[in-house]
Scaffold this active site. Structure first.
Site, PDB file in Angstrom:
ATOM      1  N   GLU A  25      10.795   1.944   9.719  1.00  0.00           N
ATOM      2  CA  GLU A  25      11.677   3.092   9.486  1.00  0.00           C
ATOM      3  C   GLU A  25      10.827   4.323   9.748  1.00  0.00           C
ATOM      4  OE1 GLU A  25      13.325   6.140   8.460  1.00  0.00           O
ATOM      5  OE2 GLU A  25      12.970   5.572   6.367  1.00  0.00           O
ATOM      6  N   GLU A  29       9.544  16.368  15.291  1.00  0.00           N
ATOM      7  CA  GLU A  29       9.758  16.289  13.845  1.00  0.00           C
ATOM      8  C   GLU A  29       8.765  17.201  13.126  1.00  0.00           C
ATOM      9  OE1 GLU A  29       8.736  12.680  11.697  1.00  0.00           O
ATOM     10  OE2 GLU A  29      10.603  12.834  10.583  1.00  0.00           O
ATOM     11  N   LYS A  67       0.840  -1.197   0.000  1.00  0.00           N
ATOM     12  CA  LYS A  67       0.000   0.000   0.000  1.00  0.00           C
ATOM     13  C   LYS A  67       0.873   1.244   0.000  1.00  0.00           C
ATOM     14  CE  LYS A  67      -2.013   2.470   3.248  1.00  0.00           C
ATOM     15  NZ  LYS A  67      -2.033   3.785   2.604  1.00  0.00           N
ATOM     16  N   CYS A 125      13.220  12.103   5.647  1.00  0.00           N
ATOM     17  CA  CYS A 125      13.501  11.719   7.039  1.00  0.00           C
ATOM     18  C   CYS A 125      14.974  11.939   7.394  1.00  0.00           C
ATOM     19  CB  CYS A 125      13.068  10.290   7.301  1.00  0.00           C
ATOM     20  SG  CYS A 125      13.718   9.123   6.106  1.00  0.00           S
TER      21      CYS A 125
HETATM   22  O1  TXE Z   1       2.387   9.332   8.034  1.00  0.00           O
HETATM   23  P1  TXE Z   1       1.700   7.981   8.381  1.00  0.00           P
HETATM   24  P2  TXE Z   1       1.688  10.704   7.673  1.00  0.00           P
HETATM   25  C1  TXE Z   1       6.335  11.709   9.616  1.00  0.00           C
HETATM   26  C2  TXE Z   1       6.237  13.203   9.458  1.00  0.00           C
HETATM   27  C3  TXE Z   1       4.800  13.413   9.171  1.00  0.00           C
HETATM   28  C4  TXE Z   1       4.181  12.363  10.068  1.00  0.00           C
HETATM   29  C5  TXE Z   1       2.815  11.927   9.657  1.00  0.00           C
HETATM   30  O2  TXE Z   1       6.577  13.839  10.672  1.00  0.00           O
HETATM   31  O3  TXE Z   1       4.361  14.696   9.470  1.00  0.00           O
HETATM   32  O4  TXE Z   1       5.062  11.273   9.995  1.00  0.00           O
HETATM   33  O5  TXE Z   1       2.780  11.675   8.263  1.00  0.00           O
HETATM   34  C6  TXE Z   1      -0.076   4.262   6.466  1.00  0.00           C
HETATM   35  N1  TXE Z   1      -2.112   0.814   9.643  1.00  0.00           N
HETATM   36  N2  TXE Z   1       6.733  11.024   8.399  1.00  0.00           N
HETATM   37  O6  TXE Z   1       0.443  10.986   8.407  1.00  0.00           O
HETATM   38  O7  TXE Z   1       0.315   8.170   8.815  1.00  0.00           O
HETATM   39  C7  TXE Z   1      -0.445   5.462   5.623  1.00  0.00           C
HETATM   40  O8  TXE Z   1      -1.620   5.215   4.900  1.00  0.00           O
HETATM   41  C8  TXE Z   1      -1.349   0.643   8.564  1.00  0.00           C
HETATM   42  C9  TXE Z   1       8.063  10.524   8.375  1.00  0.00           C
HETATM   43  O9  TXE Z   1       1.584  10.722   6.227  1.00  0.00           O
HETATM   44  O10 TXE Z   1       2.642   7.237   9.257  1.00  0.00           O
HETATM   45  C10 TXE Z   1       0.798   5.605   4.774  1.00  0.00           C
HETATM   46  O11 TXE Z   1       0.775   4.666   3.708  1.00  0.00           O
HETATM   47  N3  TXE Z   1      -0.873   1.647   7.827  1.00  0.00           N
HETATM   48  C11 TXE Z   1       8.249   9.542   7.302  1.00  0.00           C
HETATM   49  C12 TXE Z   1       1.911   5.242   5.757  1.00  0.00           C
HETATM   50  O12 TXE Z   1       1.272   4.491   6.798  1.00  0.00           O
HETATM   51  C13 TXE Z   1      -1.165   2.899   8.219  1.00  0.00           C
HETATM   52  C14 TXE Z   1       7.589   9.811   6.003  1.00  0.00           C
HETATM   53  C15 TXE Z   1       2.605   6.452   6.385  1.00  0.00           C
HETATM   54  O13 TXE Z   1       1.626   7.295   6.941  1.00  0.00           O
HETATM   55  C16 TXE Z   1      -1.950   3.143   9.360  1.00  0.00           C
HETATM   56  C17 TXE Z   1       6.239  10.298   6.188  1.00  0.00           C
HETATM   57  C18 TXE Z   1      -2.436   2.032  10.078  1.00  0.00           C
HETATM   58  N4  TXE Z   1      -3.214   2.156  11.172  1.00  0.00           N
HETATM   59  C19 TXE Z   1       5.884  10.910   7.349  1.00  0.00           C
HETATM   60  N5  TXE Z   1      -2.075   4.474   9.510  1.00  0.00           N
HETATM   61  C20 TXE Z   1       9.653   9.039   7.105  1.00  0.00           C
HETATM   62  N6  TXE Z   1      10.195   8.378   8.109  1.00  0.00           N
HETATM   63  O14 TXE Z   1      10.230   9.169   6.053  1.00  0.00           O
HETATM   64  C21 TXE Z   1      -1.392   5.049   8.496  1.00  0.00           C
HETATM   65  N7  TXE Z   1      -0.859   4.087   7.697  1.00  0.00           N
END
Ligand code: TXE
Length: 480
Positions: free
Chosen positions: A249, A384, A174, A283
């Site tokens: 990660e 962050e 996904k 990140c």
């Molecule tokens: O990330 P999410 P978001 C950080 C950054 C950002 C914050 C939130 O600070 O502001 O995280 O970003 C999926 N079960 N990073 O809201 O929600 C979601 O659909 C399974 C750092 O976009 O963690 C997406 O595909 N999956 C980071 C993925 O998780 C779930 C890069 C990431 O989304 C889920 C991005 C669940 N219950 C944001 N809930 C980096 N480390 O590079 C969400 N997802």
């Protein structure tokens, strides 16, 4: 409208519940397509397809798997322009960046793991004096889940999928619902490259529905996830009672430590990049900059001078250095931190305001922002932000800066600028981070372990670490 579909068993299909969500173009704020908000029924279908494909794919020769992965890589290269344009529209990043980093690196991921699998080996241990030999089989896990974020959409999606497929697993994947387009396009490429149906299935939708169905599925035995720390913690909670293998990660708040003895010009140019590349939404960006006090004022003036020259503009313009932030809610989140900084008494040295780009007034543009902080424990220095915002702070001693660098909950990467070898060795070993760059930033060799410590995650991706993650070691002991 550019509507996208799920890719299940080699076919493109609508979600079973016919539930859709809007896909926004961050450069102008328009809805430009719809994506499935898949339910557990779609995930079940994807799982069944993956499960049926597994017996054959796991027995496909390494040469054949390697050939198909390298073919996918070639097709991505042949379609570079089309994929780069789609990535730039979906994410808001400059087209030039998508063309030189995102898509080429996605292609490299398939090529690298297509080659790496032909070199992967397992151990054998002779039990000397006992007439026995042990050998380790590295077997694919079965059906695995790959969940990726929006900042480097195809790059991070393929970073998981390529090693999972190379080792003989079948995948339910996904991409982020915020940036699903290039993952959708990857389906066509996989069919064209001859990847058998069902080996890779791509389901689209929200984390709370589609993502949740993947992590809860009892048949999906491993989850490789990149995203926010809070989501990672939630996934760990759901997956642990089912004893799933996990690679997480997560976020970072990386220190960039600058000593006066560094190669100044190179440091300055690289620090602009490590602060604002991809709108600061990587990140690995160095968002906390610590500068040795003797060069603090000079650095501050030179850095701001360079940051002022960065051009915020439409992602497709050649002159654009900084494109649009990925979404309206994310823009609001980043802006809220600028307000927090003001409330905490920090100085906004440059930026902090939204930018109106002519003709694209509803796009999500923000100035690169430089904040001088007086206390390393303030919120903008600890949390962050994940946008074009960095903090500056002077330091006087090695001990002081090492303590500040490590005094955050995260531990993904760190950058060190110095020409002193003893200091390099000391900091490299004492910095609490999975990756330390010395006199460079984001230089990547795909063979190296990639990942973080503390709240930045568990497990490592990259190289043979990824091939180990996606295989189950089994020891066979033969007495003769
Ligand atoms: O990330 P999410 P978001 C950080 C950054 C950002 C914050 C939130 O600070 O502001 O995280 O970003 C999926 N079960 N990073 O809201 O929600 C979601 O659909 C399974 C750092 O976009 O963690 C997406 O595909 N999956 C980071 C993925 O998780 C779930 C890069 C990431 O989304 C889920 C991005 C669940 N219950 C944001 N809930 C980096 N480390 O590079 C969400 N997802």
């Amino acid at each position: 409208m550019s509507n996208i579909k799920n890719f299940i068993n080699g076919n493109f299909q609508n979600p079973i519940n016919n539930n859709w969500i809007d896909n926004y173009n961050p450069s102008n704020g328009d809805v430009y397509g719809q994506i499935p908000n898949s339910s557990s029924e779609d995930v079940e279908e994807a799982f069944e397809a993956a499960k049926s494909a597994f017996s054959q794919w796991s027995q496909t020769t390494l040469e054949e798997r390697s050939r198909i992965l390298i073919r996918i890589s070639e097709l991505l290269e042949e379609n570079l322009q089309r994929f780069a344009e789609a990535e730039s529209i979906d994410n808001g990043k400059p087209l030039s960046l998508a063309k030189t980093v995102d898509i080429p690196r996605a292609a490299s991921n398939f090529r690298f793991f297509g080659n790496a699998i032909t070199q992967f080996a397992s151990e054998s241990h002779e039990s000397v004096g006992q007439n026995a030999i042990n050998y380790t089989l590295r077997q694919p896990i079965g059906v695995v889940g790959c969940i990726s974020p929006w900042n480097l959409p195809l790059y991070l999606f393929t970073w998981k999928i390529a090693p999972a497929l190379a080792t003989g697993n079948c995948v339910v994947a996904k991409p982020s619902e915020v940036t699903p387009m290039t993952a959708y396009m990857l389906g066509e490429i996989c069919n064209e490259a001859g990847l058998p149906s069902g080996v890779l299935n791509i389901v689209h939708g929200l984390g709370s529905s589609t993502g949740q169905a993947i992590i809860e599925h009892p048949g999906i035995k491993a989850i490789s996830f990149t995203g926010g720390t809070a989501t990672g913690a939630h996934i760990a909670k759901v997956a642990a009672p089912m004893f799933k293998k996990l690679s997480l990660e997560l976020g970072g708040k990386n220190p960039n430590i600058i000593f006066a003895d560094c190669d100044y010009d190179h440091m300055l140019a690289t620090t602009v990049r490590s602060s604002f590349a991809n709108q600061g939404q990587i990140c690995l960006c160095g968002s906390r900059i610590f500068i040795e006090a003797s060069i603090y004022d000079k650095f501050k003036a030179d850095f701001i001078d360079k940051v002022k020259q960065l051009n915020v503009g439409h992602p497709s313009e050649k002159s654009t250095d900084i494109g649009a932030l990925v979404s309206k809610p994310h823009l609001e989140k980043v802006k809220s931190y600028i307000e927090i900084a003001k409330a905490e008494g920090a100085n906004i040295l440059y930026g902090g305001k939204e930018v109106t780009v002519e003709g694209f007034e509803d796009g999500y543009y923000l100035q690169p922002t430089v904040i001088e902080v007086h206390n390393d424990e303030c919120r903008v220095n600890q949390e962050e932000i994940f946008g074009p915002v960095v903090t500056l702070m002077p330091f006087t001693t090695e001990e002081e800066v090492l303590t500040m660098a490590n005094k955050v909950k995260y531990g993904l990467s760190a950058t060190l600028w110095t020409n002193n070898l003893t200091r390099t060795m000391k900091f490299s070993s004492k910095l609490e981070a999975g990756i330390v760059w010395v006199n460079t930033w984001m230089m990547r060799d795909l063979r190296t372990p990639f990942g973080g410590v503390k709240a930045s995650g568990v497990g490592r991706e990259g190289g043979f670490e990824a091939l180990r993650f996606f295989t189950e070691p089994k020891n066979i002991c033969i007495k003769y």
